[in-house]
Design a protein around this motif. Sequence first.
Motif, PDB file in Angstrom:
ATOM      1  N   GLY A 201     -19.459  75.713  20.049  1.00 30.85           N
ATOM      2  CA  GLY A 201     -18.615  74.638  20.554  1.00 30.85           C
ATOM      3  C   GLY A 201     -17.174  75.068  20.756  1.00 30.85           C
ATOM      4  N   ASP A 202     -16.772  76.183  20.134  1.00 32.74           N
ATOM      5  CA  ASP A 202     -15.418  76.699  20.326  1.00 32.74           C
ATOM      6  C   ASP A 202     -15.297  77.350  21.708  1.00 32.74           C
ATOM      7  OD1 ASP A 202     -14.749  75.870  17.797  1.00 32.74           O
ATOM      8  OD2 ASP A 202     -14.861  77.862  16.884  1.00 32.74           O
ATOM      9  N   GLU A 203     -14.067  77.484  22.162  1.00 33.85           N
ATOM     10  CA  GLU A 203     -13.813  78.073  23.471  1.00 33.85           C
ATOM     11  C   GLU A 203     -12.786  79.195  23.373  1.00 33.85           C
ATOM     12  OE1 GLU A 203     -12.639  74.915  26.069  1.00 33.85           O
ATOM     13  OE2 GLU A 203     -14.634  73.969  26.073  1.00 33.85           O
TER      14      GLU A 203
ATOM     15  N   GLU B 168     -20.474  86.600  28.028  1.00 28.48           N
ATOM     16  CA  GLU B 168     -21.339  85.816  28.907  1.00 28.48           C
ATOM     17  C   GLU B 168     -22.823  85.914  28.574  1.00 28.48           C
ATOM     18  OE1 GLU B 168     -20.294  83.680  31.402  1.00 28.48           O
ATOM     19  OE2 GLU B 168     -18.355  84.045  30.437  1.00 28.48           O
ATOM     20  N   LYS B 169     -23.275  87.079  28.138  1.00 25.20           N
ATOM     21  CA  LYS B 169     -24.704  87.286  27.925  1.00 25.20           C
ATOM     22  C   LYS B 169     -25.142  87.125  26.468  1.00 25.20           C
ATOM     23  CE  LYS B 169     -25.396  88.348  32.251  1.00 25.20           C
ATOM     24  NZ  LYS B 169     -26.125  87.410  33.156  1.00 25.20           N
ATOM     25  N   VAL B 170     -24.189  87.148  25.550  1.00 30.19           N
ATOM     26  CA  VAL B 170     -24.531  87.020  24.129  1.00 30.19           C
ATOM     27  C   VAL B 170     -23.998  85.711  23.559  1.00 30.19           C
ATOM     28  CG1 VAL B 170     -24.340  88.044  21.833  1.00 30.19           C
ATOM     29  CG2 VAL B 170     -24.593  89.531  23.834  1.00 30.19           C
ATOM     30  N   TYR B 171     -22.685  85.520  23.613  1.00 35.04           N
ATOM     31  CA  TYR B 171     -22.102  84.387  22.893  1.00 35.04           C
ATOM     32  C   TYR B 171     -22.179  83.067  23.650  1.00 35.04           C
ATOM     33  CZ  TYR B 171     -20.759  87.081  18.906  1.00 35.04           C
ATOM     34  OH  TYR B 171     -20.823  87.836  17.775  1.00 35.04           O
ATOM     35  N   LYS B 172     -22.331  83.120  24.959  1.00 29.61           N
ATOM     36  CA  LYS B 172     -22.449  81.873  25.714  1.00 29.61           C
ATOM     37  C   LYS B 172     -23.680  81.082  25.298  1.00 29.61           C
ATOM     38  CE  LYS B 172     -21.991  80.110  30.429  1.00 29.61           C
ATOM     39  NZ  LYS B 172     -21.807  80.503  31.851  1.00 29.61           N
ATOM     40  N   LYS B 173     -24.776  81.797  25.015  1.00 27.06           N
ATOM     41  CA  LYS B 173     -26.004  81.088  24.630  1.00 27.06           C
ATOM     42  C   LYS B 173     -25.919  80.497  23.226  1.00 27.06           C
ATOM     43  CE  LYS B 173     -28.598  85.151  22.976  1.00 27.06           C
ATOM     44  NZ  LYS B 173     -29.781  86.007  23.216  1.00 27.06           N
ATOM     45  N   PHE B 174     -24.897  80.911  22.457  1.00 30.16           N
ATOM     46  CA  PHE B 174     -24.658  80.333  21.139  1.00 30.16           C
ATOM     47  C   PHE B 174     -23.608  79.219  21.189  1.00 30.16           C
ATOM     48  CE2 PHE B 174     -25.996  84.733  19.727  1.00 30.16           C
ATOM     49  CZ  PHE B 174     -27.276  84.333  19.348  1.00 30.16           C
ATOM     50  N   GLY B 175     -23.231  78.834  22.413  1.00 26.37           N
ATOM     51  CA  GLY B 175     -22.339  77.698  22.555  1.00 26.37           C
ATOM     52  C   GLY B 175     -20.869  78.026  22.534  1.00 26.37           C
ATOM     53  N   ILE B 176     -20.505  79.290  22.715  1.00 25.88           N
ATOM     54  CA  ILE B 176     -19.097  79.686  22.810  1.00 25.88           C
ATOM     55  C   ILE B 176     -18.799  79.996  24.274  1.00 25.88           C
ATOM     56  CG2 ILE B 176     -17.366  81.398  22.159  1.00 25.88           C
ATOM     57  CD1 ILE B 176     -18.856  81.696  19.486  1.00 25.88           C
ATOM     58  N   ASN B 177     -17.962  79.180  24.894  1.00 23.03           N
ATOM     59  CA  ASN B 177     -17.668  79.324  26.318  1.00 23.03           C
ATOM     60  C   ASN B 177     -16.305  79.969  26.539  1.00 23.03           C
ATOM     61  OD1 ASN B 177     -20.077  78.134  27.407  1.00 23.03           O
ATOM     62  ND2 ASN B 177     -19.304  76.156  26.714  1.00 23.03           N
ATOM     63  N   VAL B 178     -16.189  80.681  27.652  1.00 24.29           N
ATOM     64  CA  VAL B 178     -14.963  81.421  27.973  1.00 24.29           C
ATOM     65  C   VAL B 178     -14.432  80.975  29.324  1.00 24.29           C
ATOM     66  CG1 VAL B 178     -13.925  83.695  28.217  1.00 24.29           C
ATOM     67  CG2 VAL B 178     -15.869  83.397  26.688  1.00 24.29           C
TER      68      VAL B 178
ATOM     69  N   ALA C 288      -5.314  76.159  30.817  1.00 20.56           N
ATOM     70  CA  ALA C 288      -6.723  76.395  30.475  1.00 20.56           C
ATOM     71  C   ALA C 288      -7.075  75.958  29.052  1.00 20.56           C
ATOM     72  CB  ALA C 288      -7.054  77.876  30.653  1.00 20.56           C
ATOM     73  N   ILE C 289      -6.061  75.724  28.229  1.00 17.05           N
ATOM     74  CA  ILE C 289      -6.299  75.365  26.829  1.00 17.05           C
ATOM     75  C   ILE C 289      -6.828  73.943  26.720  1.00 17.05           C
ATOM     76  CG2 ILE C 289      -5.151  74.910  24.613  1.00 17.05           C
ATOM     77  CD1 ILE C 289      -3.294  77.268  25.245  1.00 17.05           C
ATOM     78  N   THR C 290      -7.864  73.792  25.891  1.00 16.02           N
ATOM     79  CA  THR C 290      -8.421  72.475  25.582  1.00 16.02           C
ATOM     80  C   THR C 290      -8.417  72.305  24.066  1.00 16.02           C
ATOM     81  OG1 THR C 290     -10.748  73.087  25.243  1.00 16.02           O
ATOM     82  CG2 THR C 290      -9.992  72.844  27.538  1.00 16.02           C
ATOM     83  N   PRO C 291      -8.734  71.109  23.565  1.00 22.55           N
ATOM     84  CA  PRO C 291      -8.818  70.939  22.106  1.00 22.55           C
ATOM     85  C   PRO C 291      -9.843  71.858  21.440  1.00 22.55           C
ATOM     86  CG  PRO C 291      -8.688  68.808  23.185  1.00 22.55           C
ATOM     87  CD  PRO C 291      -8.855  69.821  24.279  1.00 22.55           C
ATOM     88  N   LYS C 292     -10.773  72.404  22.237  1.00 23.26           N
ATOM     89  CA  LYS C 292     -11.810  73.286  21.685  1.00 23.26           C
ATOM     90  C   LYS C 292     -11.399  74.759  21.688  1.00 23.26           C
ATOM     91  CE  LYS C 292     -15.732  70.309  22.941  1.00 23.26           C
ATOM     92  NZ  LYS C 292     -17.004  70.247  23.707  1.00 23.26           N
ATOM     93  N   THR C 293     -10.267  75.089  22.316  1.00 23.12           N
ATOM     94  CA  THR C 293      -9.831  76.481  22.403  1.00 23.12           C
ATOM     95  C   THR C 293      -9.395  76.989  21.028  1.00 23.12           C
ATOM     96  OG1 THR C 293      -9.059  76.119  24.673  1.00 23.12           O
ATOM     97  CG2 THR C 293      -8.291  78.103  23.548  1.00 23.12           C
TER      98      THR C 293
END
Length: 394
Positions: A87-89, A105-115, A129-134
């Motif tokens: 859920g973190d960004e 993109e190929k490892v951590y994105k599937k665990f819910g960490i977006n970039v 680009a900063i959000t409350p999840k960054t």
Amino acid sequence: MQATTKLIHSIPVDELTGAIAVPIYQTSTFEQEAPGVNKGFDYSRSNNPTRKTLENLVAELEHGEFGLAFASGLAAIDAVVKLLESGDEIVAVDDIYGGAFRLFEKVYKKFGINVTYVDTTKVEEVFNAITPKTKLIWLETPTNPTLKISDITAIAKLAKQQNILLCVDNTFATPVLQNPLDLGADIVVHSATKYLGGHSDVIAGVVVTKTKELGEQIKFYQNACGNILGPFDSFLLIRGIETLHLRVKEHSRNALAVATFLESHPAVDKVFYPGLKSHPQHELAAAQQKAFGGVVSFTLKNDTEEAAAAFVTSTSLFKLAESLGGVKSLLCHPAQMTHKSIPADKRRANGVNDSLIRLSVGLEDANDLINDLKQTFETLENQNSKLKNQKTAA
């Protein structure tokens, strides 16, 4: 005391034997006086005397509180990302190393960490680009391979206002030229395979943190996940670091000479090197770094993969290979090599054109390196002329 002297004498003499060189403690385990009672070492995954010497050394180099050594640069990056939760960004530099992009993109994105990837040379784009999840801002400065420079101090202030960690990949600049922790960053990473090792003979990564608390968090993941650097490779890295200051100064001197030559050549479209006054962030680089490093990139006026491939396979002194930062000069074609994992449209949008060539300028004589490039241009021009004449005759 000057930095070079301090570095050399921060490498300890072995207390047991008086050995000037750091011993290689090639052991998996250590005798204990009683269960849980030892001399600070119990198992080499958790700690090893040779690796510990290296970790203390890189912490001192980067003016940090805690250093950690890993099996590769990507293992070092991986350990930092493990500080995050699903859920973190992450807000990351757009002109990012292909391996880091693949990991995100190929490892951590599937665990819910977006970039989110932005042009970090523009602080306002980072802010937007900063959000409350960054939870993490990821910089490379200079970037790989277009040598963009980001304002570490300004972005560090922004990160602190938002309670966000700032990590800087300092591989290209090295601690000799730039100390991101002094400029406000929380974490520094290196592909120590490159300039810290310096001899193209070891794969390694390091992390240095500004605080002991943050270092201990990453230390937990180092031990729990086991991506450690072995004692022999730790020894090689220590040996390489001993000459770091001398090597980086000469790399920088040679690179500026090569970049200046390329900028004047009619077959070259653009040259990317922060030491050139034509570089858009030249003044920032001059203020933030002590010199400009040993990597130069350039694009050809014939902006095709075929033209770049012909060039990188025609040089003599510059060897076609992955990696950089070694004594011998290397070159590569990022579109087909280091940045192949990045989609072509995204790669081109970030300035990594089809014809972009990256040079790792080594420690050979600068005039010899320039002559090698000059002869390569001449050879390819002659070949192209012959082909045109043949087509005309046909």
